[in-house]
Design a protein around this motif. Structure first.
Motif, mmCIF file in Angstrom:
data_model
loop_
_atom_site.group_PDB
_atom_site.id
_atom_site.type_symbol
_atom_site.label_atom_id
_atom_site.label_comp_id
_atom_site.label_asym_id
_atom_site.label_seq_id
_atom_site.Cartn_x
_atom_site.Cartn_y
_atom_site.Cartn_z
ATOM 1 N N ASN A 7 -12.052 4.397 -30.078
ATOM 2 C CA ASN A 7 -12.764 3.151 -29.765
ATOM 3 C C ASN A 7 -12.632 2.133 -30.893
ATOM 4 O OD1 ASN A 7 -13.605 4.044 -27.244
ATOM 5 N ND2 ASN A 7 -15.467 4.950 -28.051
ATOM 6 N N ASP A 8 -11.427 2.023 -31.414
ATOM 7 C CA ASP A 8 -11.093 1.060 -32.475
ATOM 8 C C ASP A 8 -11.833 1.308 -33.788
ATOM 9 O OD1 ASP A 8 -9.244 -0.316 -30.850
ATOM 10 O OD2 ASP A 8 -10.876 -1.454 -29.935
ATOM 11 N N GLU A 9 -12.347 2.511 -33.991
ATOM 12 C CA GLU A 9 -12.996 2.871 -35.251
ATOM 13 C C GLU A 9 -12.322 4.098 -35.841
ATOM 14 O OE1 GLU A 9 -17.204 3.034 -35.718
ATOM 15 O OE2 GLU A 9 -17.519 1.827 -33.917
ATOM 16 N N VAL A 10 -12.145 4.103 -37.136
ATOM 17 C CA VAL A 10 -11.585 5.269 -37.813
ATOM 18 C C VAL A 10 -12.660 6.348 -37.857
ATOM 19 C CG1 VAL A 10 -10.652 6.156 -39.981
ATOM 20 C CG2 VAL A 10 -10.004 3.867 -39.188
ATOM 21 N N ILE A 11 -12.320 7.524 -37.303
ATOM 22 C CA ILE A 11 -13.280 8.631 -37.311
ATOM 23 C C ILE A 11 -12.857 9.741 -38.271
ATOM 24 C CG2 ILE A 11 -14.186 8.129 -35.022
ATOM 25 C CD1 ILE A 11 -12.450 10.521 -34.001
ATOM 26 N N ALA A 12 -11.612 9.700 -38.733
ATOM 27 C CA ALA A 12 -11.130 10.642 -39.747
ATOM 28 C C ALA A 12 -9.969 9.990 -40.472
ATOM 29 C CB ALA A 12 -10.690 11.955 -39.123
ATOM 30 N N GLU A 13 -9.881 10.258 -41.767
ATOM 31 C CA GLU A 13 -8.801 9.692 -42.570
ATOM 32 C C GLU A 13 -8.572 10.621 -43.765
ATOM 33 O OE1 GLU A 13 -7.589 5.326 -44.250
ATOM 34 O OE2 GLU A 13 -9.708 5.791 -44.000
ATOM 35 N N SER A 14 -7.300 10.989 -43.983
ATOM 36 C CA SER A 14 -7.000 11.880 -45.097
ATOM 37 C C SER A 14 -5.502 11.900 -45.362
ATOM 38 C CB SER A 14 -7.472 13.301 -44.790
ATOM 39 O OG SER A 14 -7.122 14.173 -45.832
ATOM 40 N N ASP A 15 -5.155 12.081 -46.628
ATOM 41 C CA ASP A 15 -3.748 12.285 -46.968
ATOM 42 C C ASP A 15 -3.444 13.782 -47.104
ATOM 43 O OD1 ASP A 15 -5.023 12.816 -49.334
ATOM 44 O OD2 ASP A 15 -4.000 11.286 -50.490
ATOM 45 N N ASP A 16 -4.411 14.623 -46.727
ATOM 46 C CA ASP A 16 -4.252 16.074 -46.759
ATOM 47 C C ASP A 16 -4.232 16.612 -45.333
ATOM 48 O OD1 ASP A 16 -4.241 18.792 -47.372
ATOM 49 O OD2 ASP A 16 -6.398 18.859 -47.709
ATOM 50 N N LEU A 31 -13.803 14.206 -41.148
ATOM 51 C CA LEU A 31 -14.273 13.759 -39.832
ATOM 52 C C LEU A 31 -15.709 13.251 -39.919
ATOM 53 C CD1 LEU A 31 -13.895 13.559 -36.745
ATOM 54 C CD2 LEU A 31 -14.487 15.992 -36.629
ATOM 55 N N ARG A 32 -15.941 12.059 -39.388
ATOM 56 C CA ARG A 32 -17.293 11.474 -39.393
ATOM 57 C C ARG A 32 -18.258 12.316 -38.558
ATOM 58 N NH1 ARG A 32 -16.612 5.486 -37.454
ATOM 59 N NH2 ARG A 32 -18.702 6.003 -36.722
ATOM 60 N N GLU A 33 -19.371 12.667 -39.134
ATOM 61 C CA GLU A 33 -20.391 13.466 -38.449
ATOM 62 C C GLU A 33 -21.143 12.667 -37.392
ATOM 63 O OE1 GLU A 33 -21.143 16.722 -38.807
ATOM 64 O OE2 GLU A 33 -19.563 16.977 -40.285
ATOM 65 N N ASP A 34 -21.279 11.363 -37.602
ATOM 66 C CA ASP A 34 -22.126 10.550 -36.732
ATOM 67 C C ASP A 34 -21.567 10.350 -35.325
ATOM 68 O OD1 ASP A 34 -20.155 8.881 -38.083
ATOM 69 O OD2 ASP A 34 -21.193 7.162 -37.204
ATOM 70 N N VAL A 35 -20.337 10.751 -35.071
ATOM 71 C CA VAL A 35 -19.759 10.582 -33.739
ATOM 72 C C VAL A 35 -19.590 11.917 -33.007
ATOM 73 C CG1 VAL A 35 -18.586 8.433 -34.313
ATOM 74 C CG2 VAL A 35 -17.388 10.607 -34.642
ATOM 75 N N LEU A 36 -20.063 13.013 -33.606
ATOM 76 C CA LEU A 36 -19.837 14.341 -33.047
ATOM 77 C C LEU A 36 -21.029 14.879 -32.277
ATOM 78 C CD1 LEU A 36 -18.160 16.154 -36.065
ATOM 79 C CD2 LEU A 36 -17.066 14.976 -34.153
ATOM 80 N N ALA A 37 -20.732 15.526 -31.177
ATOM 81 C CA ALA A 37 -21.723 16.286 -30.421
ATOM 82 C C ALA A 37 -21.101 17.645 -30.124
ATOM 83 C CB ALA A 37 -22.088 15.570 -29.119
ATOM 84 N N PRO A 38 -21.872 18.717 -30.263
ATOM 85 C CA PRO A 38 -21.313 20.034 -29.978
ATOM 86 C C PRO A 38 -20.896 20.160 -28.523
ATOM 87 C CG PRO A 38 -23.618 20.191 -30.677
ATOM 88 C CD PRO A 38 -23.262 18.747 -30.648
ATOM 89 N N SER A 39 -19.921 21.007 -28.284
ATOM 90 C CA SER A 39 -19.457 21.286 -26.930
ATOM 91 C C SER A 39 -19.481 22.792 -26.712
ATOM 92 C CB SER A 39 -18.025 20.761 -26.757
ATOM 93 O OG SER A 39 -17.481 21.218 -25.536
ATOM 94 N N ASP A 40 -19.693 23.194 -25.484
ATOM 95 C CA ASP A 40 -19.653 24.616 -25.136
ATOM 96 C C ASP A 40 -18.250 25.067 -24.747
ATOM 97 O OD1 ASP A 40 -22.381 25.010 -25.569
ATOM 98 O OD2 ASP A 40 -22.889 24.379 -23.526
#
Length: 94
Positions: A7-16, A31-40
């Protein structure tokens, strides 16, 4: 630097990052925690093991099971331990 965009937002960024089967795997800590919801949801990969998923959710938008990871990868797949990969509505740029 590689990044995952949802959605046009960076949710993860790394050179590793590591590439496995053509997919970039990011460190879980990137990975940004604020955009995550657990899944079954869970799936099985014959050589990596049992995958678990996260649903992305923010600002009234949701993409179910867009992030996957292997909590306990098989020995041959140890490179994906503590890493996540993306699909569906997530664009990965490297």
């Amino acid at each position: 630097m590689p990044k995952a965009i949802w959605n046009d937002e960076v949710i993860a960024e790394s050179d590793d990052t590591v590439v496995v089967e053509g997919r970039l795997y990011f460190p879980r800590a990137s990975l940004r925690e604020d955009v995550l919801a657990p899944s079954d949801t869970h799936t099985i990969c014959p050589w990596k093991g049992r995958a678990s998923y996260y649903t992305l959710t923010a600002d009234g938008r949701t993409t179910p099971d867009a992030v996957w990871f292997y909590p306990e990868p098989k020995p041959d797949a140890k490179v994906v331990r503590d890493r996540v990969a993306f699909w569906k509505d997530v664009r990965v740029e490297d």
